[in-house]
Structure formats: structure tokens, C-alpha cells
Design a protein around this motif. Structure first.
Motif, PDB file in Angstrom:
ATOM      1  N   HIS A   3     103.991 -31.054  21.631  1.00 41.38           N
ATOM      2  CA  HIS A   3     103.185 -30.019  20.998  1.00 41.38           C
ATOM      3  C   HIS A   3     102.848 -29.012  22.078  1.00 41.38           C
ATOM      4  CE1 HIS A   3     102.507 -32.578  17.454  1.00 41.38           C
ATOM      5  NE2 HIS A   3     102.448 -33.571  18.337  1.00 41.38           N
ATOM      6  N   ARG A   4     103.393 -27.814  21.973  1.00 43.79           N
ATOM      7  CA  ARG A   4     103.012 -26.811  22.961  1.00 43.79           C
ATOM      8  C   ARG A   4     103.191 -25.407  22.427  1.00 43.79           C
ATOM      9  NH1 ARG A   4     107.313 -27.770  27.884  1.00 43.79           N
ATOM     10  NH2 ARG A   4     108.949 -28.606  26.555  1.00 43.79           N
ATOM     11  N   PRO A   5     102.403 -24.487  22.982  1.00 45.82           N
ATOM     12  CA  PRO A   5     102.501 -23.092  22.569  1.00 45.82           C
ATOM     13  C   PRO A   5     103.841 -22.517  23.007  1.00 45.82           C
ATOM     14  CG  PRO A   5     100.555 -23.465  23.967  1.00 45.82           C
ATOM     15  CD  PRO A   5     101.394 -24.683  24.045  1.00 45.82           C
ATOM     16  N   ASN A   6     104.219 -21.386  22.431  1.00 42.62           N
ATOM     17  CA  ASN A   6     105.439 -20.731  22.917  1.00 42.62           C
ATOM     18  C   ASN A   6     105.187 -20.142  24.300  1.00 42.62           C
ATOM     19  OD1 ASN A   6     104.498 -18.013  22.798  1.00 42.62           O
ATOM     20  ND2 ASN A   6     104.803 -18.039  20.578  1.00 42.62           N
ATOM     21  N   GLU A   7     106.247 -19.704  24.940  1.00 43.89           N
ATOM     22  CA  GLU A   7     106.149 -19.283  26.338  1.00 43.89           C
ATOM     23  C   GLU A   7     105.183 -18.122  26.553  1.00 43.89           C
ATOM     24  OE1 GLU A   7     109.407 -18.507  29.340  1.00 43.89           O
ATOM     25  OE2 GLU A   7     110.334 -20.037  28.062  1.00 43.89           O
ATOM     26  N   ASN A   8     105.157 -17.188  25.601  1.00 42.24           N
ATOM     27  CA  ASN A   8     104.261 -16.029  25.739  1.00 42.24           C
ATOM     28  C   ASN A   8     102.800 -16.432  25.676  1.00 42.24           C
ATOM     29  OD1 ASN A   8     106.389 -14.275  25.974  1.00 42.24           O
ATOM     30  ND2 ASN A   8     106.442 -13.805  23.769  1.00 42.24           N
ATOM     31  N   GLU A   9     102.513 -17.448  24.875  1.00 49.37           N
ATOM     32  CA  GLU A   9     101.130 -17.919  24.774  1.00 49.37           C
ATOM     33  C   GLU A   9     100.778 -18.788  25.983  1.00 49.37           C
ATOM     34  OE1 GLU A   9     100.766 -18.437  19.924  1.00 49.37           O
ATOM     35  OE2 GLU A   9     101.893 -19.912  21.066  1.00 49.37           O
ATOM     36  N   MET A  10     101.749 -19.558  26.426  1.00 51.12           N
ATOM     37  CA  MET A  10     101.525 -20.501  27.529  1.00 51.12           C
ATOM     38  C   MET A  10     101.275 -19.775  28.848  1.00 51.12           C
ATOM     39  SD  MET A  10     101.802 -23.852  28.300  1.00 51.12           S
ATOM     40  CE  MET A  10     103.135 -24.790  27.548  1.00 51.12           C
ATOM     41  N   LYS A  11     102.036 -18.719  29.079  1.00 54.78           N
ATOM     42  CA  LYS A  11     102.048 -18.102  30.412  1.00 54.78           C
ATOM     43  C   LYS A  11     100.660 -17.677  30.911  1.00 54.78           C
ATOM     44  CE  LYS A  11     104.599 -14.842  33.253  1.00 54.78           C
ATOM     45  NZ  LYS A  11     104.744 -13.397  33.349  1.00 54.78           N
ATOM     46  N   PRO A  12      99.904 -16.885  30.123  1.00 50.61           N
ATOM     47  CA  PRO A  12      98.611 -16.447  30.672  1.00 50.61           C
ATOM     48  C   PRO A  12      97.641 -17.595  30.941  1.00 50.61           C
ATOM     49  CG  PRO A  12      98.864 -15.721  28.376  1.00 50.61           C
ATOM     50  CD  PRO A  12     100.189 -16.276  28.809  1.00 50.61           C
ATOM     51  N   MET A  13      97.656 -18.620  30.102  1.00 51.74           N
ATOM     52  CA  MET A  13      96.708 -19.718  30.361  1.00 51.74           C
ATOM     53  C   MET A  13      97.129 -20.551  31.564  1.00 51.74           C
ATOM     54  SD  MET A  13      97.004 -22.065  26.899  1.00 51.74           S
ATOM     55  CE  MET A  13      97.408 -21.129  25.465  1.00 51.74           C
ATOM     56  N   ALA A  14      98.430 -20.739  31.716  1.00 56.72           N
ATOM     57  CA  ALA A  14      98.912 -21.456  32.897  1.00 56.72           C
ATOM     58  C   ALA A  14      98.607 -20.647  34.162  1.00 56.72           C
ATOM     59  CB  ALA A  14     100.408 -21.721  32.782  1.00 56.72           C
ATOM     60  N   GLU A  15      98.787 -19.337  34.065  1.00 54.09           N
ATOM     61  CA  GLU A  15      98.530 -18.492  35.239  1.00 54.09           C
ATOM     62  C   GLU A  15      97.075 -18.550  35.677  1.00 54.09           C
ATOM     63  OE1 GLU A  15     101.837 -14.968  35.305  1.00 54.09           O
ATOM     64  OE2 GLU A  15     100.262 -14.768  33.805  1.00 54.09           O
ATOM     65  N   ARG A  16      96.175 -18.562  34.700  1.00 51.76           N
ATOM     66  CA  ARG A  16      94.750 -18.642  35.072  1.00 51.76           C
ATOM     67  C   ARG A  16      94.466 -19.933  35.827  1.00 51.76           C
ATOM     68  NH1 ARG A  16      93.907 -15.907  30.203  1.00 51.76           N
ATOM     69  NH2 ARG A  16      93.736 -17.825  28.991  1.00 51.76           N
ATOM     70  N   ALA A  17      95.031 -21.042  35.363  1.00 56.49           N
ATOM     71  CA  ALA A  17      94.812 -22.328  36.054  1.00 56.49           C
ATOM     72  C   ALA A  17      95.477 -22.309  37.431  1.00 56.49           C
ATOM     73  CB  ALA A  17      95.350 -23.473  35.211  1.00 56.49           C
ATOM     74  N   LEU A  18      96.686 -21.763  37.490  1.00 57.25           N
ATOM     75  CA  LEU A  18      97.411 -21.742  38.773  1.00 57.25           C
ATOM     76  C   LEU A  18      96.686 -20.870  39.794  1.00 57.25           C
ATOM     77  CD1 LEU A  18     101.040 -21.579  37.365  1.00 57.25           C
ATOM     78  CD2 LEU A  18     100.099 -23.436  38.781  1.00 57.25           C
ATOM     79  N   ASP A  19      96.087 -19.776  39.338  1.00 59.61           N
ATOM     80  CA  ASP A  19      95.329 -18.930  40.268  1.00 59.61           C
ATOM     81  C   ASP A  19      94.167 -19.714  40.883  1.00 59.61           C
ATOM     82  OD1 ASP A  19      96.982 -16.754  39.875  1.00 59.61           O
ATOM     83  OD2 ASP A  19      95.680 -15.807  38.371  1.00 59.61           O
ATOM     84  N   ARG A  20      93.528 -20.534  40.068  1.00 61.43           N
ATOM     85  CA  ARG A  20      92.398 -21.325  40.589  1.00 61.43           C
ATOM     86  C   ARG A  20      92.899 -22.445  41.503  1.00 61.43           C
ATOM     87  NH1 ARG A  20      89.076 -21.897  34.948  1.00 61.43           N
ATOM     88  NH2 ARG A  20      87.378 -22.864  36.133  1.00 61.43           N
TER      89      ARG A  20
END
Ligand code: ZN
Ligand code: FE
Ligand code: FE
Ligand code: ZN
Length: 292
Positions: free
Chosen positions: A189-206
Motif C-alpha cells: 500500500h503506497r502513494p504514487n511517486e508524485n505524492e510520495m516524493k515531497p513527504m519522503a523529502e521532508r523526512a530525508l531533510d530532517r
């Protein structure tokens, strides 16, 4: 034997012990393995060391599930009373011969965990502290027994909440490496890539801001998703931020040590990595990756 359906518990399609060294296993440290003390795995540190030796794995860090003094998920971790036994069992098998055996722990982040971990973790003699998120609220989202929850939840909202917890994990500064970074994909179960990218980026920045690493965890290959954690897309985003990596099998039995590490090495290289993390006493260094 384990009969647990814990998220990381062994599955029948995991590679079985062959007994013989496999030339195809690249000589990378395995920095994520469990012991029988967590109640859903097999093997003591000596068994894990022996398996690592057979496979030519140069280092193994024993990272069993961290005990907690509160009521957080006691059925999937060692009891507080077993911690000294755990520490001594790892200590006993630290020899001068290869493989090097390191002392670590997989500590969950959950709101309030700092009350214990902030004072307790620094007092231990760990080489490495993995940080994991296995719960969103009281939902064990990667537990097969609770997988139905995915059918009644907003997938995007669940992932967003998950990545926010990972960000909070990083913000605590208590951990060295984030384990299985995109664990919620386990049951596909996962969002499509466009939805995933910004949320993953926020976590990766932290994660980058905290100076942490992430783990390339092969256990996802043996779950329904059949994919290493994290995905190639997320690993690329991590590489763009210079977030270093280490490798983990998440073995819940000794034969699983270094499972699919060839695939993990290939993934790391394809995402642009040329080195991986080593740890001693929670101090990190980078070592070039072996040839493929
Ligand atoms: Zn486990
Ligand atoms: Fe985990
Ligand atoms: Fe684990
Ligand atoms: Zn794990």
C-alpha cells in the motif's frame, strides 16, 4: 522456533541455511540482526557470528529490539531484565578473529520514548543505535496481524504520518541510522511517486540535518512487496542529500545473515553510492563499497 507474525519475523520464503560459504555474498557488514531474546527470532550472538563467518561477512552488529520500561510493544522485544544477558552474550563472542561482532540495538521511536531513551541509550556501550518506526498511533502498520488496517485507512495520510514520525525520530538526535525507511510499503500500500516524493523529502531533510545515515534493508525482498527498503527513488533522494548508508538483513534467524546483499550492493551503486558506513562506539566512518 518463532511462530510470531511480527513484522520482521522470518518467513518461509527467506533463504535457508546452505552451510557453505556463498561466493555471491559481497563482503559487506550486516548491521541489523536479531536474537532469540526478542521472542520472535532464533539464535544467540554466537550463532549469528558463526553464520556471518560462513558467508564471509566481515562485521555483524547485533541489533536486537530495545527493551522499554513502559508498556510499549512488550511482546516483540527483550524484557528489561534480559538486557544484561543480551549485553554479556554479545560481549562473549567478540573475538579477535573475523567477523567483528558489534554491540547495537534497534530502538523504536514513538512519542514519549525520549523519557527513557535520552538518559538510557548514552549510558550503554553501543556501537550503533538503529532507529525504527513500527507504529502509527497504536496501529502496528507492518504487523501482518494488523495489515487489515490498510484497507480502512487513507494510504496517503498514513504515509504522511509515518514520515512525520521518522522526522521526529531524527530530530531527537538519539539514533545513528534510520532502519527500513519506507517500511509502510510492506503490504504494497503506497502513494504514487508524485505524492510520495515531497513527504519522503521532508523526512530525508530532517535525517540529513541530524547527520544520520539510513539503512539498505533486504528483508523487504522476502515480504509481499518483494522490494528492498528503501526504494530506488527514495535512495536517490537520500544520495542527493549526501545521507550515508549501511546494510542490514534484519535477520531473525542466523541463516538470514547478509541475505540478498548482492542485490543491496547493486541498488546502492545504482543510486550513486560508492561507500558505506562503519561504526565503532557510535562513531561513523565511510569505507569504499566492494566491487560488484
Ligand atoms: Zn523483529
Ligand atoms: Fe524493525
Ligand atoms: Fe529488525
Ligand atoms: Zn527491523
Amino acid at each position: 522456533m518463532t511462530t510470531s507474525d511480527h513484522p520482521s519475523a522470518s518467513t518461509s520464503d527467506h533463504p535457508s541455511a546452505s552451510g557453505a560459504p556463498r561466493a555471491s555474498t559481497p563482503p559487506l557488514p550486516d548491521y541489523h540482526v536479531h536474537t532469540v531474546l526478542c521472542k520472535h527470532a532464533d539464535g544467540m550472538p554466537g550463532d549469528l557470528r558463526d553464520s556471518a563467518r560462513l558467508k564471509g561477512t566481515p562485521e555483524v552488529c547485533i541489533t536486537d529490539h530495545c527493551p522499554t520500561p513502559d508498556s510499549y510493544d512488550p511482546q516483540h522485544r527483550m524484557d528489561m531484565n534480559d538486557f544484561l544477558r543480551y549485553r554479556d552474550a554479545v560481549q562473549e563472542v567478540r573475538g579477535s578473529d573475523a567477523p567483528a561482532v558489534l554491540f547495537g540495538v534497534e530502538a523504536d521511536y514513538y512519542p514519549g520514548c525520549e523519557r527513557f531513551l535520552a538518559s538510557w541509550l548514552p549510558r550503554q556501550d553501543f556501537d550503533l543505535v538503529l532507529g525504527s518506526v513500527h507504529y502509527i498511533g497504536d496501529w502496528g502498520f507492518d504487523n501482518p496481524a494488523e495489515a487489515d488496517g490498510w484497507n480502512t485507512t487513507d494510504v496517503c495520510a498514513a504515509w504522511s504520518a509515518y514520515f512525520d514520525l521518522v522526522g521526529r525520530l531524527a530530530d531527537t538526535g538519539l539514533y545513528d541510522v534510520v532502519a527500513h525507511l519506507d517500511l509502510p510499503k510492506k503490504f504494497e500500500h503506497r502513494p504514487n511517486e508524485n505524492e510520495m516524493k515531497p513527504m519522503a523529502e521532508r523526512a530525508l531533510d530532517r535525517i540529513a540535518g541530524a547527520g544520520m545515515g539510513i539503512e539498505i534493508n533486504t528483508s523487504g525482498l522476502y515480504r509481499r512487496v518483494r522490494e528492498i527498503y528503501p526504494s530506488f527513488q527514495i535512495l536517490r533522494l537520500a544520495h542527493e542529500r549526501d545521507i550515508p548508508v549501511c546494510f542490514g538483513s534484519d535477520a531473525h534467524e542466523p541463516s538470514q545473515i547478509a541475505a540478498a546483499f548482492s542485490a543491496a550492493l547493486e541498488l546502492a551503486r545504482s543510486a550513486g553510492y560508492a561507500a558505506s558506513l562503519r561504526f565503532r562506539k557510535r562513531k561513523a566512518s565511510l569505507v569504499p563499497l566492494p566491487p560488484m
